[in-house]
Design an enzyme around this catalytic site. Structure first.
Site, mmCIF file in Angstrom:
data_model
loop_
_atom_site.group_PDB
_atom_site.id
_atom_site.type_symbol
_atom_site.label_atom_id
_atom_site.label_comp_id
_atom_site.label_asym_id
_atom_site.label_seq_id
_atom_site.Cartn_x
_atom_site.Cartn_y
_atom_site.Cartn_z
ATOM 1 N N CYS A 195 4.822 0.032 2.695
ATOM 2 C CA CYS A 195 5.375 -1.449 3.199
ATOM 3 C C CYS A 195 6.507 -1.711 3.619
ATOM 4 O O CYS A 195 6.796 -2.256 4.837
ATOM 5 C CB CYS A 195 5.499 -2.318 1.703
ATOM 6 S SG CYS A 195 6.690 -1.581 0.590
ATOM 7 N N HIS A 229 8.738 -3.973 -3.404
ATOM 8 C CA HIS A 229 7.935 -4.375 -2.338
ATOM 9 C C HIS A 229 8.914 -4.883 -1.256
ATOM 10 O O HIS A 229 9.858 -5.495 -1.383
ATOM 11 C CB HIS A 229 6.980 -5.251 -2.543
ATOM 12 C CG HIS A 229 6.026 -5.539 -1.561
ATOM 13 N ND1 HIS A 229 5.414 -4.800 -0.934
ATOM 14 C CD2 HIS A 229 5.768 -6.871 -1.020
ATOM 15 C CE1 HIS A 229 4.637 -5.282 0.215
ATOM 16 N NE2 HIS A 229 4.920 -6.389 0.283
ATOM 17 N N ASP A 258 0.737 -1.280 -0.046
ATOM 18 C CA ASP A 258 0.066 0.119 -0.139
ATOM 19 C C ASP A 258 0.836 1.464 -0.112
ATOM 20 O O ASP A 258 0.245 2.378 0.337
ATOM 21 C CB ASP A 258 -0.963 0.048 1.321
ATOM 22 C CG ASP A 258 -0.155 -0.288 2.440
ATOM 23 O OD1 ASP A 258 1.032 -0.238 2.516
ATOM 24 O OD2 ASP A 258 -0.890 -0.368 3.733
#
Length: 294
Positions: free
Chosen positions: A159, A278, A156
Site C-alpha cells: 500500500c 495502511h 495488499d
C-alpha cells in the site's frame, strides 16, 4: 430419502452462507464509499445515500430471487411431505399433527436470517462508534481543509508503494511498485550506515547483522513486506522530493524537507483494517461549486 433431505439442507446452508458473505462485502464497500466522501459535502453525501440504497435494494432483490429458486427446487419434496401427512391424518385421526420437513427447513432459514440481521445491526453500530469510523471522519475533515480527499489503495502489503505510485502518476512519472521497491532496497544497501542503526532483531533486541540487513532488503524487493518511515526516507532521497504523511491524531510528518519540490502526500491510517496500519493516496476534492459550473 434422508440423504436427499441432507443434500437440500446443505444447499440451503451454502446459499445462506454465501448471502452472508456478500452482505458483509457490500457493507465493507459501502463503508469505503462513506469514508471517501467528506462529511461537509452535502451534495455528494446525498448522492452517496441514493447509491447505497440502490446497492442494498439490488442485493436484497437478488437474494430473494435465489431463495425463491431454491424453494422451487424443493417444492416437489414438500408436496410429497404434505401428502404423507394427509394420509397419516386419515389413518390416525387422533394423532397430533407433525411438523413437515419443509416447515422445519423454513423455520431454520428464518432463524439464520434473523441471526444475520442481528450481526449486521451490531456491525453497523460498531462502525459508527468505532476507532476506524472516528479516524476516517477526522481525516476527511483534515483533507477537506486542503481541498483533498482519500484515494483508496488496496491493502495488499504494497500500500505505501502503491500510494506513492499513484502520487507520481499525477506528476506524469511512471514508476511502478516493483521499481520503487527495487530502488528502495538498492539505496538502503548502498547507504546502510544511515539505516542499519534503526533496525533491531525483535527476538534479541540487538542491531541487525549485515546478513539480517541483507535479508531485510531482499524482502523489500521479493515480498509484500510492509513499508514504513525508513523506506519513505530512502524514497524521498531517490525521488529528491519531500513526502508528507497525514494522520488523524498527530501532526503531519514530512520526510525529505531539504528538497524544494511540492511534496507527495500520503494518508496514514492506523485503524483502517483489522490486520494493521495502511497507507492511502489523495486526490483533489471536487466540490459542489465546481460540479455546478461543469
Amino acid at each position: 430419502m434422508e440423504e436427499v433431505v441432507a443434500e437440500e439442507l446443505d444447499d440451503e446452508e451454502q446459499l445462506v452462507r454465501r448471502h452472508r458473505k456478500e452482505k458483509k462485502e457490500l457493507q465493507a464497500k459501502i463503508q469505503g464509499m462513506k469514508n471517501a466522501v467528506p462529511k461537509n459535502d452535502k451534495k455528494r453525501r446525498k448522492q452517496l445515500t441514493e447509491d447505497v440504497a440502490k446497492l442494498e435494494r439490488e442485493m436484497e432483490q437478488k437474494h430473494r430471487e435465489e431463495l425463491e429458486q431454491l424453494k422451487q427446487l424443493t417444492f416437489k419434496d414438500s408436496k410429497i411431505d404434505s401428502v404423507a401427512v394427509n394420509i397419516s391424518n386419515l389413518v390416525l385421526e387422533n394423532q397430533p399433527p407433525r411438523i413437515s420437513k419443509a416447515q422445519k427447513r423454513r423455520e431454520k432459514k428464518a432463524a439464520l436470517e434473523k441471526e444475520r440481521e442481528e450481526r449486521i445491526a451490531e456491525a453497523e453500530i460498531e462502525n459508527l462508534s468505532g476507532a476506524r469510523h472516528l479516524e476516517s471522519e477526522k481525516l476527511a475533515q483534515i483533507l477537506a481543509a486542503r481541498e483533498l480527499e482519500i484515494k483508496q489503495i488496496p491493502s495488499d502489503g504494497h500500500c505505501m508503494y502503491g500510494a506513492l505510485e499513484d502520487q507520481l502518476r499525477e506528476q506524469d512519472c511512471a514508476l511502478t511498485v516493483a521499481s520503487l521497491r527495487r530502488q528502495t532496497a538498492e539505496y538502503m544497501q548502498t547507504h546502510s550506515d544511515d539505516f542499519l542503526p534503526f533496525l533491531t532483531n525483535p527476538s534479541t533486541g540487538d542491531m541487525y547483522t549485515p546478513e539480517e540487513f541483507g535479508k531485510y532488503c531482499d524482502d523489500i524487493v521479493n515480498t509484500a513486506a510492509w513499508g514504513g518511515q525508513l523506506e519513505l526516507r530512502a524514497l524521498s532521497h531517490i525521488l529528491q522530493t519531500p513526502i508528507e504523511i497525514l494522520q488523524a491524531d498527530a501532526p503531519p510528518i514530512i520526510v525529505g524537507e531539504e528538497y524544494p519540490r511540492n511534496p507527495l502526500v500520503l494518508v496514514y491510517m492506523r485503524h483502517a483494517y483489522g490486520l494493521g496500519e495502511h497507507y492511502n493516496s489523495v486526490t483533489r476534492l471536487v466540490n459542489s461549486a465546481t460540479e455546478n459550473c461543469s
